[in-house]
Design a protein around this motif. Structure first.
Motif, PDB file in Angstrom:
ATOM      1  N   ASP A  44     -42.114  21.214  47.918  1.00 58.85           N
ATOM      2  CA  ASP A  44     -41.698  22.592  48.175  1.00 58.85           C
ATOM      3  C   ASP A  44     -40.248  22.580  48.628  1.00 58.85           C
ATOM      4  O   ASP A  44     -39.699  21.533  48.999  1.00 58.85           O
ATOM      5  CB  ASP A  44     -42.591  23.240  49.232  1.00 58.85           C
ATOM      6  N   SER A  45     -39.643  23.754  48.650  1.00 57.91           N
ATOM      7  CA  SER A  45     -38.268  23.892  49.104  1.00 57.91           C
ATOM      8  C   SER A  45     -38.140  23.730  50.610  1.00 57.91           C
ATOM      9  O   SER A  45     -37.030  23.572  51.123  1.00 57.91           O
ATOM     10  CB  SER A  45     -37.709  25.257  48.692  1.00 57.91           C
ATOM     11  N   GLY A  46     -39.248  23.807  51.329  1.00 55.28           N
ATOM     12  CA  GLY A  46     -39.193  23.697  52.788  1.00 55.28           C
ATOM     13  C   GLY A  46     -40.571  23.512  53.367  1.00 55.28           C
ATOM     14  O   GLY A  46     -41.331  22.651  52.927  1.00 55.28           O
ATOM     15  N   VAL A  47     -40.940  24.360  54.329  1.00 58.02           N
ATOM     16  CA  VAL A  47     -42.221  24.207  55.019  1.00 58.02           C
ATOM     17  C   VAL A  47     -43.338  25.047  54.407  1.00 58.02           C
ATOM     18  O   VAL A  47     -44.506  24.874  54.763  1.00 58.02           O
ATOM     19  CB  VAL A  47     -42.087  24.564  56.520  1.00 58.02           C
ATOM     20  N   VAL A  92     -50.212  25.249  51.265  1.00 61.84           N
ATOM     21  CA  VAL A  92     -50.922  24.760  50.084  1.00 61.84           C
ATOM     22  C   VAL A  92     -51.523  23.387  50.368  1.00 61.84           C
ATOM     23  O   VAL A  92     -52.662  23.093  49.978  1.00 61.84           O
ATOM     24  CB  VAL A  92     -49.978  24.691  48.868  1.00 61.84           C
ATOM     25  N   LEU A  93     -50.762  22.538  51.061  1.00 64.89           N
ATOM     26  CA  LEU A  93     -51.279  21.221  51.435  1.00 64.89           C
ATOM     27  C   LEU A  93     -52.562  21.360  52.246  1.00 64.89           C
ATOM     28  O   LEU A  93     -53.497  20.572  52.085  1.00 64.89           O
ATOM     29  CB  LEU A  93     -50.217  20.454  52.220  1.00 64.89           C
ATOM     30  N   PHE A 108     -37.873  36.775  54.822  1.00 63.76           N
ATOM     31  CA  PHE A 108     -39.043  36.047  55.318  1.00 63.76           C
ATOM     32  C   PHE A 108     -38.809  34.543  55.473  1.00 63.76           C
ATOM     33  O   PHE A 108     -39.137  33.967  56.515  1.00 63.76           O
ATOM     34  CB  PHE A 108     -40.248  36.278  54.400  1.00 63.76           C
ATOM     35  N   VAL A 109     -38.304  33.896  54.417  1.00 61.74           N
ATOM     36  CA  VAL A 109     -38.198  32.435  54.465  1.00 61.74           C
ATOM     37  C   VAL A 109     -37.292  31.962  55.602  1.00 61.74           C
ATOM     38  O   VAL A 109     -37.673  31.056  56.368  1.00 61.74           O
ATOM     39  CB  VAL A 109     -37.763  31.858  53.104  1.00 61.74           C
ATOM     40  N   HIS A 159     -44.483  30.208  51.634  1.00 53.92           N
ATOM     41  CA  HIS A 159     -44.122  30.401  53.032  1.00 53.92           C
ATOM     42  C   HIS A 159     -44.908  31.558  53.680  1.00 53.92           C
ATOM     43  O   HIS A 159     -45.214  31.518  54.871  1.00 53.92           O
ATOM     44  CB  HIS A 159     -42.630  30.730  53.171  1.00 53.92           C
ATOM     45  N   TYR A 160     -45.188  32.583  52.899  1.00 52.12           N
ATOM     46  CA  TYR A 160     -45.656  33.837  53.470  1.00 52.12           C
ATOM     47  C   TYR A 160     -47.019  33.753  54.174  1.00 52.12           C
ATOM     48  O   TYR A 160     -47.240  34.505  55.143  1.00 52.12           O
ATOM     49  CB  TYR A 160     -45.672  34.940  52.413  1.00 52.12           C
ATOM     50  N   PRO A 161     -47.967  32.885  53.744  1.00 50.52           N
ATOM     51  CA  PRO A 161     -49.212  32.771  54.514  1.00 50.52           C
ATOM     52  C   PRO A 161     -48.997  32.351  55.970  1.00 50.52           C
ATOM     53  O   PRO A 161     -49.880  32.573  56.807  1.00 50.52           O
ATOM     54  CB  PRO A 161     -50.010  31.713  53.734  1.00 50.52           C
TER      55      PRO A 161
END
Length: 264
Positions: free
Chosen positions: A11-14, A19-20, A147-148, A186-188
């Motif tokens: 992913d681009s970040g955290v 998903v993990l 958000f991100v 990210h949004y979850p």
């Protein structure tokens, strides 16, 4: 490919940590290596050429670690076309589910909102996927650029997050949506705030569970599923490992994770 080889997740970040979490729950016997490119996040406002270069570097790293499959835990990257990200590597790449069937099944009125990055919204991919399943649906995409940075900045439960959610929710509430899909991983991590803003009349969908099911099916088709054992979670970031570990602890069993900072 060996059954005992790890699964790569990027992913681009955290955000891909959400998903993990679902992958680990669905495939607890598997080993995972997660790479979050925290040194260069966010990807959403960047050019396609730049994003492709970054992803290629991560996939090359995971190939060097001997993975048997890679999950692209990022909607922005998935809309590029996962097969085009593969390069010459032999393993399969699984992208994020667009969740069209999930949202249509959850939406009585077929008025559906989409929260995503600017890149993903501009691609039109999620709206197209929903309309391909039901041409009569009304789809309301909304880019959420604030958000991100807020999530990467650990602003969970803050007034800034609540204000951003209210801003982006307003036109979708006015449109009368009854279902919202979170089309950025990210949004979850701020789903609680999003659900609070929309209220009980709107169902909020996270497509990560469907992505985990797609991953399981891809491994099974290649006879690469591990039959037993307890897998490990290696969680790598390209910068700010301690911050990444703190955020990871919100969604993962931190005691089961090994954290590392890597260079690509």
């Amino acid at each position: 490919m060996q059954k005992n080889a790890p699964i790569g997740v990027l992913d681009s970040g955290v955000g891909g940590l959400s998903v993990l979490k679902c992958l680990h729950a669905a495939l607890p016997q598997e080993d995972f290596i997660y790479v979050g490119d925290t040194a260069r996040t966010p990807y959403g406002p960047r050019s396609e050429a730049e994003v492709r270069r970054f992803v290629g570097e991560i996939i090359d790293y995971l190939a060097g670690r001997g993975v048997k499959l890679v999950v692209v835990a990022c909607n922005t990257l998935t809309v590029l076309g996962v097969e085009t990200l593969k390069g010459g590597h032999p393993f399969e790449i699984v992208g994020m589910s667009k969740g069209a069937e999930l949202v249509l099944a959850a939406s009585p009125s077929k008025k559906i909102g989409v929260f995503a990055t600017e890149f993903t919204i501009n691609s039109g991919a999620h709206k197209a996927a929903i309309l391909a399943k039901d041409a009569g649906a009304d789809v309301y995409p909304k880019a959420c650029p604030k958000f991100v940075p807020l999530i990467e900045g650990e602003q969970f439960g803050s007034a800034a997050v609540r204000e951003a959610v209210a801003e982006y929710a307003a036109p979708l509430k006015a449109a009368g949506i009854d279902t919202l899909i979170l089309s950025c991983t990210h949004y979850p991590l701020i789903q609680q705030e999003i659900e609070a803003e929309f209220g009980s009349g709107v169902t909020v969908i996270d497509p990560a569970d469907a992505t985990a099911q797609d991953t399981q099916a891809a491994l099974a088709a290649q006879e690469l599923l591990r039959a037993d054992g307890v897998g490990y979670l290696e969680v790598c970031f390209t910068a700010d490992m301690k911050r990444g570990a703190r955020i990871a602890s919100r969604v993962l069993p931190a005691a089961d994770c090994e954290f590392a900072e890597i260079k690509l």
